[in-house]
Motif scaffolding. Structure first.
Motif, short mmCIF file in Angstrom:
data_model
loop_
_atom_site.label_atom_id
_atom_site.label_comp_id
_atom_site.label_asym_id
_atom_site.label_seq_id
_atom_site.Cartn_x
_atom_site.Cartn_y
_atom_site.Cartn_z
N ALA A 30 -22.38 21.39 -5.00
CA ALA A 30 -21.09 21.20 -5.68
C ALA A 30 -20.98 22.22 -6.81
N VAL A 31 -19.80 22.79 -6.96
CA VAL A 31 -19.57 23.71 -8.07
C VAL A 31 -18.31 23.28 -8.81
N THR A 32 -18.25 23.68 -10.07
CA THR A 32 -17.08 23.36 -10.88
C THR A 32 -16.20 24.61 -10.96
N LEU A 33 -14.92 24.42 -10.72
CA LEU A 33 -13.98 25.53 -10.86
C LEU A 33 -13.31 25.34 -12.21
N PRO A 34 -13.78 26.05 -13.24
CA PRO A 34 -13.26 25.80 -14.59
C PRO A 34 -11.83 26.33 -14.75
N HIS A 35 -10.99 25.57 -15.46
CA HIS A 35 -9.66 26.11 -15.75
C HIS A 35 -9.66 26.83 -17.08
N ASP A 36 -10.71 26.60 -17.87
CA ASP A 36 -10.85 27.31 -19.14
C ASP A 36 -12.26 27.91 -19.16
N PRO A 37 -12.34 29.25 -19.16
CA PRO A 37 -13.67 29.87 -19.10
C PRO A 37 -14.58 29.51 -20.28
N ARG A 38 -13.99 29.00 -21.35
CA ARG A 38 -14.83 28.60 -22.49
C ARG A 38 -15.47 27.24 -22.26
N PRO A 93 -17.04 26.05 -19.08
CA PRO A 93 -17.37 26.30 -17.68
C PRO A 93 -17.73 25.05 -16.88
N ASN A 94 -18.04 23.94 -17.58
CA ASN A 94 -18.44 22.74 -16.84
C ASN A 94 -17.30 21.75 -16.66
N VAL A 95 -16.11 22.12 -17.06
CA VAL A 95 -14.97 21.22 -16.93
C VAL A 95 -14.00 21.80 -15.91
N GLY A 96 -13.70 21.04 -14.90
CA GLY A 96 -12.74 21.52 -13.90
C GLY A 96 -12.90 20.78 -12.59
N ARG A 97 -12.22 21.27 -11.58
CA ARG A 97 -12.26 20.64 -10.26
C ARG A 97 -13.64 20.81 -9.63
N THR A 98 -14.07 19.79 -8.91
CA THR A 98 -15.31 19.93 -8.15
C THR A 98 -14.97 20.46 -6.76
N LEU A 99 -15.62 21.56 -6.40
CA LEU A 99 -15.48 22.11 -5.05
C LEU A 99 -16.87 22.18 -4.44
N TYR A 100 -16.89 22.26 -3.13
CA TYR A 100 -18.18 22.30 -2.44
C TYR A 100 -18.35 23.62 -1.70
N LEU A 101 -19.53 24.20 -1.84
CA LEU A 101 -19.87 25.34 -0.99
C LEU A 101 -20.07 24.76 0.41
N GLN A 102 -19.44 25.32 1.39
CA GLN A 102 -19.40 24.71 2.72
C GLN A 102 -20.76 24.66 3.40
N THR A 103 -21.10 23.48 3.95
CA THR A 103 -22.32 23.38 4.75
C THR A 103 -22.06 23.92 6.15
N SER A 104 -20.80 24.04 6.53
CA SER A 104 -20.38 24.73 7.75
C SER A 104 -18.86 24.89 7.64
N PRO A 105 -18.26 25.82 8.40
CA PRO A 105 -16.81 26.01 8.27
C PRO A 105 -16.01 25.03 9.13
N GLU A 106 -16.66 23.95 9.57
CA GLU A 106 -16.07 23.05 10.55
C GLU A 106 -14.69 22.49 10.18
#
Lengths: 338, 189
Positions: A60-68, A70-83
């Motif tokens: 899981a990675v966080t997509l920060p909306h404020d670069p200051r 970096p740990n606040v934002g939407r949670t996105l996942y690096l795909q385990t497959s492109p299924e």
């Protein structure tokens, strides 16, 4: 000190010959799919949705909306497959009656799985995945066999059912034996495991027997495609038969698992149930639950066309073609040098 | 002691199983694509010297073993009891002949050995890789008989037997590899 001696990890762990072989196999793979009318697609590696599988752990990675922050934002996942994304494209193709809609798509992409590192595992790896509308399991296995024959040159695959393979190599019927009987077979074959294992965990016993007794015997000589998996290991495959088995297959070469395919599950209600079950198991294993709602489910509600899909571990394919025995020998920079 | 989770499993880990200390000599990660992670481990029992093949699944854990290695000086032998001293703490340890195993063949008073302690009790001791021993008795070499008797067994000052080239004689000093019990060279003092 010589800069290379100071940091030997700066250099690749694979030699140029193998890096060239990889490039050649990538080109041959693209040509193979192009000749058969597949459209090459690219879908996001970062997604809000992820496969819910008891034993697949996404990063899981966080997509920060404020670069200051970096740990606040939407949670996105690096795909385990492109299924998921590829199935959404298939749904789009089914909704489109014009000639522009592709009947078959494939993708070469990076996939990520947390906590999988070993001679045959790298947390970041290249996956070749394809789907063809209208293919049943038989057609899907034939296509997989053709691809393996073309890229590895070891002939067409032999087809062996999961049940037959267990009877021959482990002496037990994996579909009818109870968990206790499977546990007893494990000790009969002299496989030692900790005493505190949950005797009732049927799939764990099947996996122990599979990895110790069955897999090493598969794909010696010609490749082997194992098919008709236990219903409990269906993942995103549909069930068929009575008693039901999963319309799922796996390709093995030299005892190494190379590809996994499904005659795809089309019913979103069944997937919703499986998601709930998988999340319960994840929580029981002490792992976080994963989001059960996804755009895949919405797409399946809209109508996923009948299709078979297969995912192949491209790095392992390169490794086998190179005659190597670990991914580090064919990757430029495996995880410990990444 | 702490616990090691399967994520920590690696070669060289010292763990405790059924009360015995084990060294993890191999750990292979296997995982069927849709299945649980398995760790096929080879573990060496540090007391009995036996090996155990055991498979763990992701999430299993093993208790860490309190195993330490110290430098210990061999002081003396009393019948079947071998007495060593920790070079730092001066604590004395008594080992049985079983515990000393083949190392007795090389033990000379004052020799600094490597000792493994489990819960502060000695379990094994090993001599330095190379030791110099005096030949206590060697059959005299037979002149003109060089072709057939290129080697011969000799008895060393510590009571062990070593196969040496035929030119080695009683009173010579020889260097021996303690891991293989092989003669390396004759040493001139």
């Amino acid at each position: 000190m010589n800069p290379v001696d100071a940091c030997p990890d700066l250099l690749p762990s694979a030699n140029w010959e193998r890096l060239r072989l990889r490039a050649e196999l990538l080109a041959r793979t693209r040509a193979f799919f192009a000749e058969r009318g597949f459209l090459e697609v690219e879908t996001p590696v970062l997604s809000a949705d992820t496969v819910i599988d008891r034993h697949l752990d996404p990063i899981a990675v966080t997509l920060p909306h404020d670069p200051r922050q970096p740990n606040v934002g939407r949670t996105l996942y690096l795909q385990t497959s492109p299924e998921f994304a590829m199935k959404r494209l298939l749904v789009a193709s089914a909704l489109d009656s014009t000639d522009a809609a592709p009947q078959a798509i494939y993708q070469l992409t990076r996939a990520f799985r947390a906590d999988e590192t070993g001679p045959l595992h790298n947390p970041e790896f290249t996956m070749l995945e394809w789907y063809r509308r209208g293919d049943d399991m038989q057609a899907g296995m034939q296509f997989l066999s053709d691809l393996a024959a073309s890229l590895l040159g070891r002939g067409q695959a032999e087809l062996v059912s999961y049940g037959e393979a267990f009877l021959v190599h482990a002496g037990v019927d994996p579909h009818t034996a109870s968990a206790v009987e499977l546990a007893a077979m494990t000790s009969y074959w002299g496989i030692s495991v900790p005493e505190d294992w949950d005797v009732a965990d049927r799939d764990a016993w099947l996996n122990v027997l599979l990895t110790h007794l069955v897999e090493p015997q598969l794909g010696q000589g010609v490749p082997t495609i194992l098919y008709d998996y236990p219903a409990s290991q269906a993942a995103l495959a549909r069930l068929h038969g009575d008693p039901p088995v999963a319309a799922r297959c796996e390709l093995y070469v030299d005892g190494i698992e190379l590809a996994n395919g499904y005659h795809e599950l089309l019913d979103p209600a069944v997937l919703r149930e499986r998601n709930v079950t998988a999340n319960k198991q994840r929580l029981a294993d002490g792992k976080p639950a994963l989001p059960e709602d996804s755009r895949l489910l919405a797409a399946m509600d809209a109508g996923l066309p009948d299709c078979t899909g297969v995912a192949l571990g491209f790095d392992r394919l390169v490794m086998l073609a190179a005659g190597a025995s670990s991914l580090a020998e064919i990757l430029a920079f495996p995880i410990d040098r990444a | 002691m702490a616990n090691y989770n399967t994520n920590d499993f690696k070669r060289g880990l010292k763990v405790q199983i059924d009360g015995d200390p084990y060294l993890m000599v191999e750990c292979n990660f296997v995982k069927p694509g849709k299945g649980n992670a398995l760790y096929k481990c080879k573990l060496k029992n540090l007391i009995r010297n036996t090996t155990l093949d055991r498979t763990y699944k992701g999430g299993d854990s093993l208790e860490a073993a309190d195993v330490t290695e110290i430098d210990a000086q061999f002081l003396y032998r009393q019948m079947d009891m071998f007495v060593f001293m920790d070079n730092v703490s001066f604590e004395q340890y008594e080992l049985t002949k079983d515990q000393v195993d083949d190392t007795w063949k090389y033990l000379k008073e004052g020799m600094v050995c490597s000792m493994v302690l489990f819960n502060n009790n000695p379990i094994t001791v090993s001599a330095p890789n190379h030791v110099v021993l005096k030949v206590e008795y060697a059959e005299p070499s037979v002149k003109g008989n060089t072709a057939t008797n290129l080697t011969k067994p000799v008895k060393t000052e510590t009571g062990g037997e070593v196969i040496v080239p035929s030119f080695v004689e009683t009173g010579d000093m020889i260097r021996v590899d303690t891991r293989t019990n092989e003669y390396l060279e004759r040493v001139r003092e």
